[in-house]
Design a protein around this motif. Structure first.
Motif, PDB file in Angstrom:
ATOM      1  N   ARG A 277       1.091  22.671  14.920  1.00 21.33           N
ATOM      2  CA  ARG A 277      -0.378  22.726  14.881  1.00 21.33           C
ATOM      3  C   ARG A 277      -0.849  23.488  16.109  1.00 21.33           C
ATOM      4  NH1 ARG A 277      -3.078  17.346  13.583  1.00 21.33           N
ATOM      5  NH2 ARG A 277      -2.798  18.125  11.481  1.00 21.33           N
TER       6      ARG A 277
ATOM      7  N   LEU B 219      -4.309  26.346  17.635  1.00 25.13           N
ATOM      8  CA  LEU B 219      -5.667  26.847  17.488  1.00 25.13           C
ATOM      9  C   LEU B 219      -5.631  28.371  17.454  1.00 25.13           C
ATOM     10  CD1 LEU B 219      -8.536  25.586  17.443  1.00 25.13           C
ATOM     11  CD2 LEU B 219      -8.630  26.000  19.894  1.00 25.13           C
TER      12      LEU B 219
ATOM     13  N   ASP C 298     -10.254  28.373  14.304  1.00 25.03           N
ATOM     14  CA  ASP C 298      -9.736  27.518  13.226  1.00 25.03           C
ATOM     15  C   ASP C 298      -8.513  26.748  13.713  1.00 25.03           C
ATOM     16  OD1 ASP C 298     -11.670  28.497  11.521  1.00 25.03           O
ATOM     17  OD2 ASP C 298     -10.299  29.783  10.381  1.00 25.03           O
ATOM     18  N   LEU C 299      -8.400  25.513  13.285  1.00 27.21           N
ATOM     19  CA  LEU C 299      -7.220  24.705  13.573  1.00 27.21           C
ATOM     20  C   LEU C 299      -6.171  25.033  12.516  1.00 27.21           C
ATOM     21  CD1 LEU C 299      -5.907  22.482  15.269  1.00 27.21           C
ATOM     22  CD2 LEU C 299      -6.903  20.818  13.690  1.00 27.21           C
TER      23      LEU C 299
ATOM     24  N   LYS D 203      -8.262  24.127   9.251  1.00 31.35           N
ATOM     25  CA  LYS D 203      -9.431  23.254   9.278  1.00 31.35           C
ATOM     26  C   LYS D 203     -10.509  24.018  10.028  1.00 31.35           C
ATOM     27  CE  LYS D 203     -10.823  18.567  10.396  1.00 31.35           C
ATOM     28  NZ  LYS D 203     -10.381  17.276  10.950  1.00 31.35           N
ATOM     29  N   LYS D 204     -11.612  24.267   9.333  1.00 30.71           N
ATOM     30  CA  LYS D 204     -12.745  24.954   9.945  1.00 30.71           C
ATOM     31  C   LYS D 204     -13.436  23.972  10.876  1.00 30.71           C
ATOM     32  CE  LYS D 204     -12.682  28.929   7.744  1.00 30.71           C
ATOM     33  NZ  LYS D 204     -12.499  30.194   8.460  1.00 30.71           N
ATOM     34  N   ILE D 205     -13.463  24.293  12.135  1.00 32.28           N
ATOM     35  CA  ILE D 205     -14.054  23.375  13.098  1.00 32.28           C
ATOM     36  C   ILE D 205     -15.518  23.693  13.340  1.00 32.28           C
ATOM     37  CG2 ILE D 205     -13.936  22.596  15.503  1.00 32.28           C
ATOM     38  CD1 ILE D 205     -10.925  22.802  15.286  1.00 32.28           C
ATOM     39  N   THR D 206     -15.879  24.986  13.296  1.00 30.25           N
ATOM     40  CA  THR D 206     -17.261  25.342  13.623  1.00 30.25           C
ATOM     41  C   THR D 206     -18.037  25.983  12.481  1.00 30.25           C
ATOM     42  OG1 THR D 206     -16.495  27.457  14.510  1.00 30.25           O
ATOM     43  CG2 THR D 206     -16.758  25.640  16.072  1.00 30.25           C
TER      44      THR D 206
ATOM     45  N   LEU E  82     -17.759  20.027   8.734  1.00 30.45           N
ATOM     46  CA  LEU E  82     -16.689  19.365   9.473  1.00 30.45           C
ATOM     47  C   LEU E  82     -15.674  18.753   8.506  1.00 30.45           C
ATOM     48  CD1 LEU E  82     -15.973  18.910  12.400  1.00 30.45           C
ATOM     49  CD2 LEU E  82     -17.128  16.731  12.298  1.00 30.45           C
ATOM     50  N   GLY E  83     -14.419  19.075   8.718  1.00 25.49           N
ATOM     51  CA  GLY E  83     -13.370  18.501   7.885  1.00 25.49           C
ATOM     52  C   GLY E  83     -12.942  19.371   6.723  1.00 25.49           C
TER      53      GLY E  83
ATOM     54  N   LYS F 299     -10.873  21.798   4.711  1.00 29.05           N
ATOM     55  CA  LYS F 299      -9.501  22.283   4.853  1.00 29.05           C
ATOM     56  C   LYS F 299      -9.196  23.265   3.738  1.00 29.05           C
ATOM     57  CE  LYS F 299      -7.558  18.118   6.913  1.00 29.05           C
ATOM     58  NZ  LYS F 299      -6.518  17.100   6.812  1.00 29.05           N
TER      59      LYS F 299
END
Length: 131
Positions: free
Chosen positions: A15, A17, A72-73, A97-100, A104-105, A107
């Motif tokens: 995992r 960034l 993105d994570l 996972k789109k963080i911004t 939120l959340g 995937k």
């Protein structure tokens, strides 16, 4: 290749960034960077299973579904689909996972491939996985 089918539930192997330094000329994350993350994640699982060093032999049908943006994570999931005398096939999926930029959340699966790794000894020669 004499093979043994291996059915293992996929697990997270890496995992990270997505960073600005990993972008291509379009400002998206470079596909080669994604592939390198997949290779590292798959090698981690292959080393665990073979209990030693491995090298990448082949990448089977790399497919990209969506682009990755900075921030993105990035998560690599893998499971072993086949074990031979000296090699392993690992199926790898990349999810983000789109963080911004998304709710939120959110995937998304953005890539998949099967990597073949060969177990090697200290001299770099193929070695048996199971003795």
């Amino acid at each position: 290749m004499n093979t043994i089918k291996k059915s293992i539930k996929k697990k997270i192997v890496l995992r990270t960034l997505a960073m600005p330094s990993d972008t291509n000329a379009n400002g998206d994350i470079f596909g080669g960077w994604i592939m390198s993350q997949m290779d590292m994640g798959g090698a981690i699982l292959a080393k665990q299973i073979s209990k030693g060093k491995v090298v990448t032999l082949k990448v089977h049908e790399m497919i990209f579904f969506k682009r990755i943006s900075i921030g993105d994570l990035v998560s690599c999931y893998a499971h072993c689909i086949n074990i031979g005398n000296t090699s392993l096939k690992i199926k790898i999926e990349v999810w983000i996972k789109k963080i911004t930029s998304q709710p939120l959340g959110s995937k998304f699966k953005i890539a998949k491939a099967i990597f073949t790794y060969v177990a090697i000894d200290k001299n770099g020669n193929p070695r048996f996985i199971f003795k």
